[in-house]
Design an enzyme around this catalytic site. Structure first.
Site, PDB file in Angstrom:
ATOM      1  N   LYS A  72       3.121  -5.896  22.261  1.00  0.00           N
ATOM      2  CA  LYS A  72       3.634  -4.615  22.770  1.00  0.00           C
ATOM      3  C   LYS A  72       2.874  -3.454  22.120  1.00  0.00           C
ATOM      4  CE  LYS A  72       8.019  -6.721  23.899  1.00  0.00           C
ATOM      5  NZ  LYS A  72       9.392  -7.036  23.550  1.00  0.00           N
ATOM      6  N   GLN A 116      13.857  -5.519  19.171  1.00  0.00           N
ATOM      7  CA  GLN A 116      13.365  -6.846  19.529  1.00  0.00           C
ATOM      8  C   GLN A 116      14.452  -7.912  19.276  1.00  0.00           C
ATOM      9  OE1 GLN A 116      10.264  -7.605  20.930  1.00  0.00           O
ATOM     10  NE2 GLN A 116      11.114  -9.656  21.134  1.00  0.00           N
ATOM     11  N   ASP A 139      13.934  -1.157  27.607  1.00  0.00           N
ATOM     12  CA  ASP A 139      14.098  -2.563  28.000  1.00  0.00           C
ATOM     13  C   ASP A 139      15.068  -2.655  29.181  1.00  0.00           C
ATOM     14  OD1 ASP A 139      12.548  -4.423  26.677  1.00  0.00           O
ATOM     15  OD2 ASP A 139      13.856  -4.533  24.918  1.00  0.00           O
TER      16      ASP A 139
END
Ligand code: NAP
Length: 309
Positions: A72, A116, A139
């Site tokens: 990422k 995460q 997200d």
């Protein structure tokens, strides 16, 4: 009569022999998206506007999470985004992590951030997710963003299903009135995907999960079959209709001496038996996987555009 019948037989045989599928190249599409994002970043720079800034919160030192996060960061750099990595020991309390999230929520310089997953077991994923400001939730995991899928103007869409929809769109796959069967009903993949297919692609959707009886009965009727379960080889050729579009979201690390690295990433679809029957199919790796990061970048850009027009 006999000659005619033989002729038909030969023709059928030839049809079977020449059946071919189009491989949906997620790597290429994600590269195209990154190029488009770079152009939009360059335009913002020229106009003196704020550049996108993504923050990534990583708790603990899980190897797989580290690899995902590294990818990422690499992607952020490649498109000209700013980024901040925030690392915490896996002993951090839920309360302390919540305070850090509050801090990022209130930091005007950060447009979007992700926590995460997985998190250590003493921390509630649901509580942490719901603490994230929905307009910074790149997200797309918060309840508000999940629900906004069915609104006329969704805010930030769950990244993996968003990536799948983008693949269908960019390969001009007809969805309107088609029967889409989604296998797997999780909050991050199957459930939001089924809502997007209904709301945005006007498909007729069936959702299957582990309590579904006679799975093959449903998958065989799919014009578009989308699988997000995490069971390598779950879908075999006999479970798929001739000419179906097959999207494999599954990614499971399988170990064994037959793989050069000692392991390989496998999808939920048995590619060897399914591909010859499909019209379009995603490979694993190189299909849906790269699209999830592309969607994260698109969401971050959108978050910046919303907060700093
Ligand atoms: P998950 O939370 O474990 O959900 C799995 C879903 O599959 C559940 O809805 C479960 O049903 C259903 N299921 C389990 N066994 C089944 C069976 N035999 N037949 C039909 N359905 C069954 O997993 P997830 O997070 O959605 O991930 C699924 C897979 O997608 C994993 O391999 C994951 O690594 C992959 N994934 C990939 C990406 C990417 O970027 N490529 C992103 C996200 C996920 P119940 O609801 O009844 O339990």
């Amino acid at each position: 009569m006999l000659v005619q019948s033989n002729h038909i037989h030969t023709f059928r045989l030839r049809m079977i022999e020449t059946t071919s599928y189009t491989l949906i190249d997620g790597k290429k599409v994600s590269t195209d998206i990154k190029t488009e994002i770079m152009q939009r970043v360059a335009e913002r720079k020229e106009q003196g506007k704020k550049l996108p800034h993504l923050a990534i919160i990583l708790v603990g030192d899980d190897g797989a999470s580290q690899t995902y996060v590294d990818n990422k960061v690499k992607s952020c750099k490649s498109v000209g985004f700013h980024y901040t990595m925030m690392r915490f020991a896996d002993t951090i309390s839920e309360e302390k992590l919540m305070k850090h999230i509050d801090h990022v929520n209130n930091d005007d310089d950060v447009d979007g951030f992700i926590v995460q997953l997985p998190l250590p077991s003493h921390i509630s994923v649901e509580k942490i997710t719901e603490k994230i400001r929905p307009d910074k939730d790149v997200d797309g995991f918060t309840n508000q963003n999940f629900g906004s899928i069915i609104s006329k103007s969704p805010l930030l869409m769950p990244a993996t299903p968003f990536g799948v929809m983008e693949l269908l769109r960019r390969y001009n796959i007809e969805t309107e009135g088609k029967h889409a069967v989604v296998v797997g009903a999780s909050r991050i993949a199957g459930a939001p995907l089924s809502m997007m297919l209904t709301e945005q692609a006007h498909a007729t959707v069936t959702i299957c999960h582990k309590y579904t009886k006679d799975l093959a009965n449903f998958t065989r009727s799919a014009d578009i079959l989308l699988v997000a379960v995490g069971k390598p080889g779950l879908i075999t050729g006999d479970m798929v209709k001739e000419g179906a579009v097959v999207i494999d979201i599954g990614t499971t690390r399988v170990e064994g001496p037959q793989f050069a690295k000692g392991w390989a990433i496998k999808g939920d679809v048995d590619f060897k038996t399914v591909a010859p029957k499909a019209s379009f199919i995603t490979p694993v790796p190189g299909g849906v996987g790269p699209m999830t990061i592309a969607s994260l970048l698109l969401n971050t850009l959108r978050a910046t555009e919303l907060q700093h027009p």
